[in-house]
Enzyme design. Structure first.
Site, mmCIF file in Angstrom:
data_model
loop_
_atom_site.group_PDB
_atom_site.id
_atom_site.type_symbol
_atom_site.label_atom_id
_atom_site.label_comp_id
_atom_site.label_asym_id
_atom_site.label_seq_id
_atom_site.Cartn_x
_atom_site.Cartn_y
_atom_site.Cartn_z
ATOM 1 N N LEU A 214 -18.371 -2.351 0.759
ATOM 2 C CA LEU A 214 -19.212 -1.361 0.088
ATOM 3 C C LEU A 214 -19.028 -1.402 -1.428
ATOM 4 O O LEU A 214 -19.318 -0.433 -2.133
ATOM 5 C CB LEU A 214 -18.909 0.038 0.626
ATOM 6 N N TYR B 129 0.840 -1.193 0.000
ATOM 7 C CA TYR B 129 0.000 0.000 0.000
ATOM 8 C C TYR B 129 0.879 1.248 0.000
ATOM 9 O O TYR B 129 1.657 1.472 0.931
ATOM 10 C CB TYR B 129 -0.928 0.029 1.211
#
Length: 320
Positions: free
Chosen positions: A206, A53
């Site tokens: 989501l 990341y």
């Protein structure tokens, strides 16, 4: 916030985990600090990151916080290794050498001598699972990782490495994408994890942001879908099928007096076998509704309706 046991292991984590994929790239130190404060105040414990990341920037930012006002004992850290950076971009590499050297670099950036959960970021078909497992065993036996697991593994490979681990540190968890828009793990990964005593951490509950409903009419200029580095991440869920699911979700949310975000997250947390849902946000303001949704209890009738409209395709041999 409630906590849940990770499979049959002794590890307990918060039902929501805080994802940090955007930290140090799209989310600066101030916003990240506000997110972490809000998360801890809500009873959250598990921070999810990875060596890849922001090329280690996410871990470094977490490390700077742990060296400041946040005590190490206040958070549980899950990080991942197995994506090696090359001139051509990221390459999956779950060899023992790469995994362990990546873990040591992660610990340095995080400023800690151990992580609570260490995962192999992706399945590597070029490396024998026995070698990958040996790296996990070394990490656990040397105390660099309290628990170990895998991420984004197909069902057969997850089951195989878990079976090979008999008599060694067990494979405690698998981290996989799971939402109303991506339910593929229900075919084999989820039942295998339950049978093997593994916890399941669901990333992107989501639907990569699509289940918030913000993409229904257009792509907001400040959204992930409009950014150069994340537009391809969101694009697969901007199709007709996703639009049908989002429409049903919005109808359900309106009937409940909730937002689509709250309803989608409540659906994920309602699913049997899911230990924790990993939520990420660019700002603390965006994170707040997700933290509030952790306390919502989705009615069974609404859950069943959403199950039906979003059911994943299944065929032989899962269904005959």
């Amino acid at each position: 916030m409630e906590r849940a046991r990770v499979g049959s292991s002794g590890l307990e984590v918060s039902r929501l985990a805080l994802g940090t994929m955007t930290w140090s790239r799209d989310t600066g130190a101030d916003e990240a600090g506000q997110q972490l404060d809000a998360f801890l105040d809500a009873g959250g414990t598990l921070l999810d990151t990875a060596a890849s990341y922001a090329d280690g920037g996410s871990e470094a930012l977490i490390g700077s916080m742990l060296g400041g006002t946040i005590a190490r004992g206040e958070v549980q850290i899950c990080t991942k290794a197995g994506i090696r950076r090359t001139e051509r971009g990221g390459v999956v590499d779950a060899s023992r050498d790469t995994l362990l050297s990546t873990l040591d670099a992660s610990l340095t950036r995080l400023g800690t001598d151990h992580v609570d959960l260490w995962l192999v970021h992706a399945f590597d078909p070029a490396t024998p699972l026995e070698e990958t497992l040996h790296a996990l065993e070394i990490a656990a036996n040397t105390g660099r990782a309290r628990y170990v697991g895998v991420s984004n593994f197909p069902g057969w490979a997850m089951a195989r490495i878990a079976t090979l681990a008999t008599g060694r540190p067990s494979i405690a968890a698998t981290q996989v994408e799971y939402s109303l828009l991506e339910r593929g793990i229900e075919r084999e990964v989820l039942p295998a994890a339950q049978a093997l005593g593994m916890g399941v951490l669901g990333w992107s509950p989501l639907g990569r942001g699509v289940l918030t409903g913000k993409y229904r009419d257009a792509v907001p200029a400040d959204s992930r879908a409009a950014s150069d580095h994340l537009s391809g991440f969101v694009a697969p869920y901007l199709d007709q099928r996703s639009g049908i699911v989002v429409g049903a979700l919005e109808t359900a949310a309106e009937g409940l007096g909730w937002t689509p975000l709250e309803t989608a997250l409540a659906w994920a947390l309602h699913r049997p076998g899911l230990t924790s849902a990993i939520v990420g946000a660019r700002t603390a303001k965006q994170l707040a509704p997700a933290l509030a949704a952790a306390a919502l209890d989705l009615p069974d009738a609404i859950a069943q309706a959403l199950d039906e409209v979003s059911a994943p395709p299944a065929g032989y041999p899962e269904r005959r």
